[in-house]
Structures are given as structure tokens and as C-alpha cells.
Design a protein around this motif. Sequence first.
Motif, mmCIF file in Angstrom:
data_model
loop_
_atom_site.group_PDB
_atom_site.id
_atom_site.type_symbol
_atom_site.label_atom_id
_atom_site.label_comp_id
_atom_site.label_asym_id
_atom_site.label_seq_id
_atom_site.Cartn_x
_atom_site.Cartn_y
_atom_site.Cartn_z
ATOM 1 N N ASP A 67 0.811 -1.211 0.000
ATOM 2 C CA ASP A 67 0.000 0.000 0.000
ATOM 3 C C ASP A 67 0.850 1.271 0.000
ATOM 4 O O ASP A 67 2.076 1.231 0.134
ATOM 5 C CB ASP A 67 -0.944 -0.002 1.222
ATOM 6 C CG ASP A 67 -0.232 -0.414 2.519
ATOM 7 O OD1 ASP A 67 -0.930 -0.758 3.478
ATOM 8 O OD2 ASP A 67 1.014 -0.410 2.542
ATOM 9 N N GLY A 140 -3.011 -4.460 4.897
ATOM 10 C CA GLY A 140 -2.781 -3.370 3.956
ATOM 11 C C GLY A 140 -3.655 -2.220 4.423
ATOM 12 O O GLY A 140 -3.704 -1.912 5.619
ATOM 13 N N THR A 181 -4.253 0.478 -2.096
ATOM 14 C CA THR A 181 -3.873 -0.763 -1.421
ATOM 15 C C THR A 181 -4.124 -1.975 -2.305
ATOM 16 O O THR A 181 -5.104 -2.007 -3.065
ATOM 17 C CB THR A 181 -4.657 -0.946 -0.090
ATOM 18 O OG1 THR A 181 -4.208 -2.143 0.559
ATOM 19 C CG2 THR A 181 -6.163 -1.019 -0.318
#
Length: 264
Positions: A67, A140, A181
Motif C-alpha cells: 500500500d 494493507g 492498497t
Amino acid sequence: MRIVILDSADEVAAYGAEIFIRCIRQKPAAVLGLATGSTPLALYRRLIDANRDAVVSFAKVSSFNLDEYLGLAGDHPQSYRHFMNTHLFDHIDINPDNTHVPPGDAADPLQACADYDKLITKLGGIDIQLLGIGRNGHIGFNEPSSGLQSRTRVKTLTRATIDDNARFFSTQEFQPHLSITMGIGTILEARKVVLLATGAAKAGAIKAAAEGPLTASCPASALQMHPDALLIVDAAAAAGLERKAFYKHIERENQKLLQSLGKT
Ligand SMILES: N[C@@H]1[C@@H](O)[C@H](O)[C@@H](COP(=O)(O)O)O[C@@H]1O
């Protein structure tokens, strides 16, 4: 899902680092999925030491990070690109051109998300994906309610994440409220997933991820569907687990089997 319960955060980092080192030694051109946050730091320090000591080389390795904050260029001190350069890439023999972080300064973030997934596929997919976990079970920046088959995309940060991050930005400065992400579907396509968690603050998330229902309310529970997911946790993060004794028994039996096969 395998769950390895160790006594300390340091042992968690050592166990996780050994798995990555073994993967790269078996496949020098391995494609790694990497994470940010505080949990991976000790593991990254061990990878740096192993590279320095010629135990493992990253010269042919590629990497994809989970991310990035949307709106931050890679040279911004709070960007995840800067985090990875500082805590890993600048200290190992990886080719920077082979390290990929979602572009926080993309002119077209939606196209950049699609391109990210395509590049992962083009490089043959991720061999081993490192994850941390948020207190609410996010992986993430897939927050609760994220689709369990989602792809890399733009996501809105929670108020808690924005508030946590506020201390890193001056009041006049732009502070990200969005991220790019990897999706949960993208993460699940990795051939192996290794999630690290340490400390009492993660106990609720680890219990929900490992022993709770498969639900978008706990994105990490999606790992119950993965064919090769490994949770490495310390005693504090394991405190909420009901089947601790059984997980430890499984690991002992696994080790006996591997020893009998000469595969330890
Ligand atoms: N986007 C990151 C996640 O990838 C990370 O797993 C999580 C937990 O971070 P920490 O390991 O510091 O608890 O923080 C952020 O939300």
C-alpha cells in the motif's frame, strides 16, 4: 492456516526472516510482497544482516508493497516508498528498479491500481507476501467492510488511521485521507502469506482472524481461505486464542514429520 506461537517479538522476527531467506535461496528471482508499519521492522533488520553476511542475495529479487498513501510522492518522508527505502531497500543489494510501491502521486490513481495488479501478474505473481495486521483486523489498507475478493484500488482511510498519522504532518501540510492498497483478492493470490503480529493490542484481531468467522468485518479472516497462510505471533498477540495448545501440538508434529523426511 498454520499458527506459530513464540515467546517474544524478537523470535517472531527471526522466524519470519528465516522463511523469507529460505524462499529466496530456493528461488533467487523470487517476487516478494512487503509491508510497512512497526511490526516488519525487526524482520527487515534481520534480512539486512543476512544480506551483509552473504547468507542471501536480493540481486534478482523483485518486490511489491501492499500500500501507499494517495497524494504523497515517493520522496515524502511519510510515504511508504520512503519508509521502505529507509528501512530495507537502501541497505540490501536489491535493484531499486525491481522494487514496486503503489504510486502515491499517480496522475490517474484508478489506472495505476489496475496497472499494479497487471504488473504483479506479468512478473509471475507473488511468491511470498508479508503482512502485518491492524487492531481492527485490517491488512494493507483493506479496512473492515472491504470485499474479500477485492483488487488493488483506492481506499478511504479510517478516522483512527488519519488521527494516528496526524502527528507526522504539520497543520498547514496536506495529510492523506486516501490510500492505494492491494486488494484482499490480490493478497490471496500470493503463493504463500506470512502474517506477523506482536503485542497485546493485536490479540483481538488475531483471535478474529484465526478463530472467528470468515467475514469482511475482519479482513484478515480471509486468510482462512488461503492454501498456505502462516500466522507468526508472540504470546501477547496469541492471548485471545482458544486453541493455543493444539496449534503448538501441530507445530511439534510438523517438525517431527519434517525431521523424519530429512526436510528441516
Ligand atoms: N497499512 C499499514 C498495514 O500494512 C500495517 O499492517 C498496519 C499495522 O501496523 P503495525 O505493524 O505498526 O501495527 O498499519 C498500517 O495500516
